[in-house]
Design an enzyme around this catalytic site. Structure first.
Site, PDB file in Angstrom:
ATOM      1  CB  CYS A  26      -0.916   0.020   1.214  1.00 56.75           C
ATOM      2  SG  CYS A  26      -2.071  -1.368   1.274  1.00 56.75           S
ATOM      3  CB  SER A  27       1.747   3.818  -1.847  1.00 60.22           C
ATOM      4  OG  SER A  27       2.596   4.945  -1.799  1.00 60.22           O
TER       5      SER A  27
END
Length: 541
Positions: A26-27
């Protein structure tokens, strides 16, 4: 029988991954309101799913959980970890974007959402604590984990600060099963929190004049610099780092991330952080191989302002603006047995890197918090319910009481009535036929987003100046509008999907993604059943 079978397959998938390193993909980003073109706060995250049977193919739903009363003794239960927590007598209505597999032992993974008081959150950006830290304060097997965070927090709090205080209380009492980063926000405040080990955490009230890009690693510097009342930390935050012999300072001050992180950024984290930071500030002095990137950033140009389109560009970023010439690793033609690209680590100079807008994205979301709307409606969700690189972002108020039927199917493979699966199929066709479609689909959705943003401003004008009570009374109107807009967009997507399929057929392109996914899922199913039969001594007839 079918539900039990799905549960068995998914449980086996999870078990098969337990021995592997944590899959973190995830970012997230935050842009403070003093840095935006309209004075709104922007924050969001891409949720990635790099697991079998096919990375990036994992259905997500967009749902509303109504307010509910609970009898004494009832509990929230996370089936993926064993974590439990008492329900309140009354819990609030909230939206969320859980996994379609939430009815299994895999866990709910609500991802993000908003409650009836206008409190929003995204949970989580996973992070790996240093082994030395975990030797002193280990993770707790049945502690609080990503799978339960949204369903723990949003039904229980009326402000962002209350949300952070609740998470801190639960961590003190029950510990954490994972390293995680969360954001909880309301109309007045945004809080950023790093869950650093079994019982250590640090949270800050985010400054209005900063921006941040943070993939799966800790980034916080010294929280105390923000002043009393602007941070919430665990009582042994520095003590644990010292006992672990991993206490680190920057400029003579305790540095949270350097003390709790791994010694070096993983390649997938370095590439995404660098790409996002350089996208927002091409003149930034940061270098790709810097030891660390600070959480709180200021643009080189003090007059720089960012828009919703810039926020979307962060989540679609595929290194287009970088001078280094990096290539997204999902374009690499050599793959391992698990179907994932075989690429080298960042430190060997390989040009193939993990991009923010990568093949594993299953949900991308942006919360735009506007200062001139009633609190319950101030946060507009811009939802891209599938791979961000070729899926449109569409806006929703958090006061909706229901969502369009296309956001609800819980199928594990392609369903033409599912928003997620139609968007996924469009993305697959684009990526399999770059010579036919290029960036045309992305450009089409960018034009749609520009139109939606203008229409959203018109809707905002209608509700500006309303009280929260008036906003609540209008929830039916807001819901009907959201469902009607969703229907229109879904039919437009279906038309695009059909036209793309016809183009591929007429021009000899490739479109085997649905069949390949089904084959992979069937094989995983057969392998799981075979393994379980063998373990139970069952002989196939």
């Amino acid at each position: 029988m079918q539900s039990a079978f799905k549960k068995t397959v998914l449980s086996a998938l999870v078990l098969s991954l337990l021995a592997a390193p944590a899959a973190e993909a995830c970012s997230s980003f935050i842009i403070g309101k003093k840095l935006t073109t309209d004075g709104s706060v922007l924050y969001g995250r891409t949720e990635d799913y790099p697991f079998l049977p096919q990375p990036g193919a994992h259905n997500k739903n967009y749902i509303v959980t109504p307010a509910k009363n609970y009898p004494a003794g009832s509990e929230l239960k996370d089936r993926s970890t064993g974590f439990t927590y008492p329900h309140l007598a009354h819990e609030f209505k909230y939206t969320s974007v859980p996994d379609a597999s939430r009815d299994t032992d895999e866990g709910v993974y609500g991802a993000h959402g908003q409650n009836e008081y206008g409190v929003t959150m995204t949970a989580t950006t996973s992070a790996t604590p240093h082994d030395k830290i975990l030797a002193i304060d280990p993770l707790v097997k049945n502690g609080l984990a990503e799978a339960a965070l949204v369903d723990l927090v949003l039904p229980r709090v009326k402000s962002a600060r209350e949300g952070i205080e609740l998470v801190a209380k639960v961590l003190d009492e029950k510990g954490s099963a994972e390293g995680n980063i969360i954001v909880i926000a309301d109309k007045n405040e945004l809080w950023y929190m790093e869950i650093l080990s079994g019982h250590q955490y640090a949270a800050i009230k985010y400054p209005d004049d900063k921006y941040s890009i943070y993939p799966n690693t800790f980034f916080m510097g010294n929280p105390y610099e923000l002043g009393k009342g602007n941070y919430i930390v665990s009582k042994d935050l520095e003590t644990v780092a010292r006992k672990a012999n991993h206490y680190r300072e920057v400029n003579g001050k305790f540095h949270v991330a350097n003390s709790y992180n791994l010694d070096h950024y993983a390649a997938r984290n370095r590439s995404r952080a660098y790409a996002g930071l350089k996208l927002l500030d091409p003149q930034s002095k940061i270098g790709y191989f810097d030891h660390h990137f600070e959480l709180l950033q200021s643009p080189s140009n003090p007059n720089q302002k960012y828009s919703l389109a810039d926020a979307i560009a962060i989540q679609r970023n595929r290194f287009e603006t970088l001078k280094e010439g990096f290539i997204p690793d999902d374009q690499y033609d050599k793959r391992g047995a698990d179907g994932r690209p075989e690429v080298k680590a960042a430190y060997d100079g390989d040009t193939y890197k993990f991009a923010p807008g990568n093949e594993n994205v299953i949900d991308a979301h942006i919360y735009q918090i506007k200062p001139d709307l009633p609190a319950s409606m101030a946060s507009i969700l811009w939802l891209s319910n599938a791979p961000s690189r070729n899926t449109p972002y569409i806006p929703f108020y958090g006061t909706v009481t229901d969502t369009h039927p296309s956001f609800k199917p819980q199928d594990f493979t392609y369903n033409p009535d599912s928003f997620y699966w139609v968007a996924w199929h469009i993305d697959q066709m684009v990526m399999q036929n770059q010579n036919l479609f290029g960036s045309s689909i992305k450009q089409k959705w960018m034009a749609l987003e520009k139109r939606e943003e203008a229409e959203q401003r018109a809707r905002d004008a209608k509700y500006r100046g309303k009280t929260d009570a008036q906003a609540a009374a209008l929830s039916g109107e807001v819901t009907r509008d959201a469902i009607a807009r969703s229907e229109k967009l879904f039919q437009e997507m279906k038309a695009v999907e059909k036209q793309m399929m016809q183009t591929i057929k007429a021009k000899g392109g490739k479109d085997d993604s649905i069949a390949v996914l089904q084959q992979k899922f069937d094989k995983q199913k057969a392998d799981t059943v075979k393994t379980e039969n063998a373990s139970e001594g069952v002989t196939a007839k």
